[in-house]
Every structure is written in structure tokens, then in C-alpha cells.
Design a protein around this motif. Sequence first.
Motif, mmCIF file in Angstrom:
data_model
loop_
_atom_site.group_PDB
_atom_site.id
_atom_site.type_symbol
_atom_site.label_atom_id
_atom_site.label_comp_id
_atom_site.label_asym_id
_atom_site.label_seq_id
_atom_site.Cartn_x
_atom_site.Cartn_y
_atom_site.Cartn_z
ATOM 1 N N UNK A 146 32.636 21.170 38.610
ATOM 2 C CA UNK A 146 32.723 22.649 38.695
ATOM 3 C C UNK A 146 32.230 23.253 39.986
ATOM 4 N N UNK A 147 32.886 24.025 40.655
ATOM 5 C CA UNK A 147 32.494 24.710 41.734
ATOM 6 C C UNK A 147 31.721 25.940 41.299
ATOM 7 N N UNK A 148 30.394 26.186 41.847
ATOM 8 C CA UNK A 148 29.666 27.277 41.551
ATOM 9 C C UNK A 148 29.374 28.111 42.718
ATOM 10 N N UNK A 149 29.981 29.336 43.096
ATOM 11 C CA UNK A 149 29.728 30.101 44.167
ATOM 12 C C UNK A 149 28.429 30.996 44.087
ATOM 13 N N UNK A 150 27.688 31.053 45.353
ATOM 14 C CA UNK A 150 26.518 31.641 45.354
ATOM 15 C C UNK A 150 26.783 32.672 46.640
ATOM 16 N N UNK A 151 27.057 33.727 46.234
ATOM 17 C CA UNK A 151 27.569 34.871 47.080
ATOM 18 C C UNK A 151 26.453 36.147 47.200
ATOM 19 N N UNK A 152 26.025 36.203 48.323
ATOM 20 C CA UNK A 152 24.933 37.305 48.530
ATOM 21 C C UNK A 152 23.511 37.260 47.933
ATOM 22 N N UNK A 153 23.318 36.283 47.194
ATOM 23 C CA UNK A 153 21.831 36.044 46.827
ATOM 24 C C UNK A 153 21.097 34.562 47.105
ATOM 25 N N UNK A 154 20.016 34.280 46.690
ATOM 26 C CA UNK A 154 19.234 33.237 47.087
ATOM 27 C C UNK A 154 18.777 32.505 45.643
ATOM 28 N N UNK A 155 19.558 32.914 44.493
ATOM 29 C CA UNK A 155 19.047 32.131 43.311
ATOM 30 C C UNK A 155 19.741 31.091 42.889
ATOM 31 N N UNK A 156 20.150 30.181 43.975
ATOM 32 C CA UNK A 156 21.110 29.022 43.766
ATOM 33 C C UNK A 156 20.238 27.919 42.706
ATOM 34 N N UNK A 157 19.080 27.956 42.805
ATOM 35 C CA UNK A 157 18.225 26.770 42.099
ATOM 36 C C UNK A 157 18.589 27.236 40.610
ATOM 37 N N UNK A 158 18.012 28.288 40.094
ATOM 38 C CA UNK A 158 18.246 28.771 38.891
ATOM 39 C C UNK A 158 19.754 28.840 38.089
ATOM 40 N N UNK B 275 31.298 31.969 39.243
ATOM 41 C CA UNK B 275 31.283 32.708 40.693
ATOM 42 C C UNK B 275 30.107 33.719 40.437
ATOM 43 N N UNK B 276 29.274 33.684 41.313
ATOM 44 C CA UNK B 276 27.745 34.600 41.296
ATOM 45 C C UNK B 276 27.771 35.353 42.401
ATOM 46 N N UNK B 277 27.503 36.616 42.210
ATOM 47 C CA UNK B 277 27.243 37.473 43.556
ATOM 48 C C UNK B 277 26.185 38.467 43.203
ATOM 49 N N UNK B 278 25.800 39.101 44.411
ATOM 50 C CA UNK B 278 24.742 40.261 44.312
ATOM 51 C C UNK B 278 25.258 41.122 45.480
ATOM 52 N N UNK B 279 25.578 42.429 45.111
ATOM 53 C CA UNK B 279 26.071 43.186 46.103
ATOM 54 C C UNK B 279 25.156 44.681 45.997
ATOM 55 N N UNK B 280 24.972 45.494 47.029
ATOM 56 C CA UNK B 280 24.369 46.657 47.093
ATOM 57 C C UNK B 280 25.180 47.863 47.288
ATOM 58 N N UNK B 281 25.098 48.933 46.503
ATOM 59 C CA UNK B 281 26.083 50.018 46.869
ATOM 60 C C UNK B 281 24.961 51.296 46.418
ATOM 61 N N UNK B 282 24.926 52.170 47.433
ATOM 62 C CA UNK B 282 24.283 53.374 47.218
ATOM 63 C C UNK B 282 22.609 53.050 46.642
ATOM 64 N N UNK B 283 21.945 52.071 47.237
ATOM 65 C CA UNK B 283 20.754 51.904 46.762
ATOM 66 C C UNK B 283 20.777 50.797 45.355
ATOM 67 N N UNK B 284 21.714 50.773 44.756
ATOM 68 C CA UNK B 284 21.904 50.022 43.436
ATOM 69 C C UNK B 284 22.404 48.678 43.641
ATOM 70 N N UNK B 285 21.517 47.609 42.993
ATOM 71 C CA UNK B 285 21.893 46.337 43.218
ATOM 72 C C UNK B 285 22.874 45.958 41.953
ATOM 73 N N UNK B 286 23.953 45.181 42.263
ATOM 74 C CA UNK B 286 24.825 44.827 41.182
ATOM 75 C C UNK B 286 24.838 43.308 41.194
ATOM 76 N N UNK B 287 24.689 42.985 40.120
ATOM 77 C CA UNK B 287 24.558 41.401 39.824
ATOM 78 C C UNK B 287 25.614 40.911 38.802
#
Length: 488
Positions: free
Chosen positions: A1-13, A42-54
Motif C-alpha cells: 500500500x502507498x501512504x501519502x504524507x502531504x503537508x505534515x510530519x506525522x509519518x511515524x504515527x 492519502x493523508x494531508x494537512x492544509x491551512x486556510x484562513x488560520x484554520x488547519x484541516x486534517x
Amino acid sequence: MTVYIIGHKFHFETENLCRMFYPNSDIKLCYEYNTAEGDYLYTEMTTCNGVTVLSAKINVDNGSAEYNEELECYSDDDAEYILALCVFKCLKDVTGYTPKWGLLTGVRPSKLMSKLVDQYGKTQAEKYFTDKLLVSKEKTALASTVSDVQKPLVATNKGNSFSLYVSIPFCPSRCSYCSFVSHSITSANAKKLFPEYLENLRKELEITGRYASENSLKLESVYFGGGTPGILSAEESVLLIQTIKENFDLSSCREFTFESGRADVTTREKLVALYENGVDRISINPQTFDDSVLEIIGRKHTASQAVDTYNIAKEIGFNSINTDLIAGLPGDSVEGFKKSVDTAIALRPENITVHALALKRSSTLVAKDNVSLAQDDSAGKMIDYANQTLTKAGYIPYYMYRQSRCVGNLENVGWTLPGKECLYNIYMMEEIHTVLAVGAGAVTKLKQPDGSHIERIFNFKYPYEYNSRFDEVIERKNRITEFYRTYN
Ligand code: SF4
């Protein structure tokens, strides 16, 4: 399985959670995304208008799922937790599997429980396990009991307390499930290395003893582990024990364990020598009392040999004996494992340690025989039986740990008759105090006397490296005094 780690550093967990649900899959981490093919998470962390979306999205053969959560006030801990929750829900949806340890992937559940109890009290700590980490009630109760049992024993620890670990990474032959760096003592190479290994071990003990006394450290427990320390002859064991006595102050030592290990090398003569020289706890580890399973896993002794060795040890006078059992061994069945548990209990050893089989890639079972972790719940049933039966027989759980790639994501638990807890296991697993370790593969853990900072000194893994680069091994030990100067 491919696990995408996009925009965050929580790859270990993220990876650890995936492994819990897909123990036999090759998991490939990818930090860039173009288009996804095949099974992926696919996992991602983005920020929009000060709100973080996971967010997490999974797509595998048998389904897909997607979860998103917003985090208004960012902290690393909250972001990691929320992402883990999204990943967990995705994995649970597509597999239909609910791990009993919930989101908890760490190796020391009882250490976390004790920390939470100290901070918030027992009720809130248990609630945190069940409600936030999604740990089952039964596993929460187990971690909580272990934490309770350990509390008074941990309280006696002093800032300058330490334990000594002696590594004997040699075995009479290799068990098929084992991934430990251990050498079969019968090989020509090992035979050649061994005399120099023992000589270096004695030198390292001598130097380590000097550091212990220079820093006024107080020895609480000694542990010979392996491998199989039982491969040492009676004379060799006595020589090493003698070296310890000459170089360490044993007046404060409360426990001296020798993990003799296998019945095929543990003789009456060796046990007498250990007993007469101050060893007060030994381990005789059958792993199973089923001869056909013993044969499948490549252990060169029978169940009755293990029983005989146990009885000899009792006859000699040992009043603290541990026996190890493993749930999930190849060729074993739930019924077979139940009989092993019953046989162990009938012997009435002071400690019974019940492991769940962990299959690492370097074990023969995985590397050559291509055996993978069973998806059914037979190991879970074995562990449940052990827990219930040991409890009924008067044993209490006193230490525990978890390993990766473990059948059913289960745990290893040390059970004890009341008052017979192995102190070293608690000190080491809960990281209560410094462990000075000698020998190949040994890791010294320096613990800040009145804090939680931990530093490690690694010895070379393989005996040939340990011998050939022994000067470096000794040089690294300088750090002991530097550490205590900094943190005392
Ligand atoms: S399981 Fe124990 S006895 Fe068997 S090879 Fe591994 S360390 Fe040696």
C-alpha cells in the motif's frame, strides 16, 4: 500500500496505524502526490484562513473512506491526534477491524497510564484511554492494573539507582520465529569469537563498574539476558558473576536474574553454580508445552525436559522462577495453547510471561518460510484465556509491553504471584532508572536522576564487531560520567 504524507510530519504515527491494520503489507511512504494508483492511503494537512484541516482518504480493493477534521487552534499534539483519528476511522471502515488498543501504537501502555494517573487521577486516566485513545475497556483495565501494581515498587527508586544488564547474544540453535541478533554457539564462527567475547565482557564490566562508583550510583538489580545465557558453562557464568562482585557494590542489589532460557542447555551443575553464587531469579522458557510445536519452531528440547529443568531448579532452592509462553506460534492451536497455560500454572512458577508472537522480517519464518501474521483471532482467544486463567490462579499482571508486527496487535504481559515481581522488568520497561548495559547488542540507557531525559549508548550489535571495535565500545562509556555531571 502507498501512504501519502502531504503537508505534515506525522509519518511515524500514520505508518504505525497502517501496520496495525495491514501487518503483512509492504507499506511505502510517499511525500509527493501526482496520481494515486493501486491501494493507497492519502493523508494531508492544509491551512486556510488560520484554520488547519486534517484529512485522510483510503482507497483499497474492498472499499474506500474519507474523513476530514478542522483544528482552529494549532498544536502539534492536537494535529497529530486528529490526523491519527481520521486515519484510524478510514482503516476501520474498510477493514471492519477494531484494534483493542485503539489508536495506541506505543510500546509502553502502562507507562502512559501511570503518567496520566499522576497528572489527572485514575478515573480520568482510564477515561482518556477509552474515550480519547479508543482503547477497549478490557485493555484499559489491564494497563491500569499494571500501573497500580508497579506504583509502590517504583516509589522505592532513588535518583542514583541503576540496574546492570549483561548481554549473551548466543543460542544453542536458532528458533524459527526469532529476529534477535543471536548466534548459534555451535557454528565455527561463534566458537572462534566466544573466548574473546567473554574476555571483553569482563573488561567492559570492570570499566562500567568504575563509572558506577565514580558517579555514586546504587545498584538495584542485575540481569543476564540473551540470546541464551544458559549456553555459558558453570565456570564461565561464575567467572562473570565474580567479575561483577569485584567491580560493583552489590550491597544494595535486590535482585539477580539469570535468563537461562532453554532446557537443552540448562543443567543441574549450571543451576547449582548460579544458585551458590548469588543468582536469585532464573528464567526457564519453554514457550509452549507442546512437543510438536517445539519441533516446528526449531527448539531442540521437549516439553518434559522443560518441566524437569524447572523441577531441578526448585529442588536446588530457587524461589523466583519465570517461564515464558508465546501465543500464536505456528502449529499451535487455541486448545494447545490453553494446555500450555494450564501446565505452566500447575508448576506454579513465581512469574509467567505471556508473549504474543511478533513476526519480524529477519525471522526464518518470514524470510524463508514466508509465514505471515494470522488474520483470525486465534491469538486473541489464547491471550484472553491466559489472562482469565492466570487471574483465577492468583497471578497479577505486573509489567507489559507491545511490539510491532505482533499477532492481533496484542501485548506481552508479565504475570506474577503477589510480592514476586521482577524489579528489573519494571525498571527497564517503564524507564524508571539508568540501565548500564554490557556486551554485544546491549544498549545503555541513562536516565536523568530527577527528570525524564533519557540518553542511549549503543554497543555494536554483532559479537564480531563488538570484539574488533572494542576500543570504541569502551570510549563510548565515557558519556556515563559526562551525563551525570550534566544532569545531577
Ligand atoms: S528465541 Fe531465544 S533461544 Fe530462540 S534463537 Fe531467539 S534468543 Fe535464541
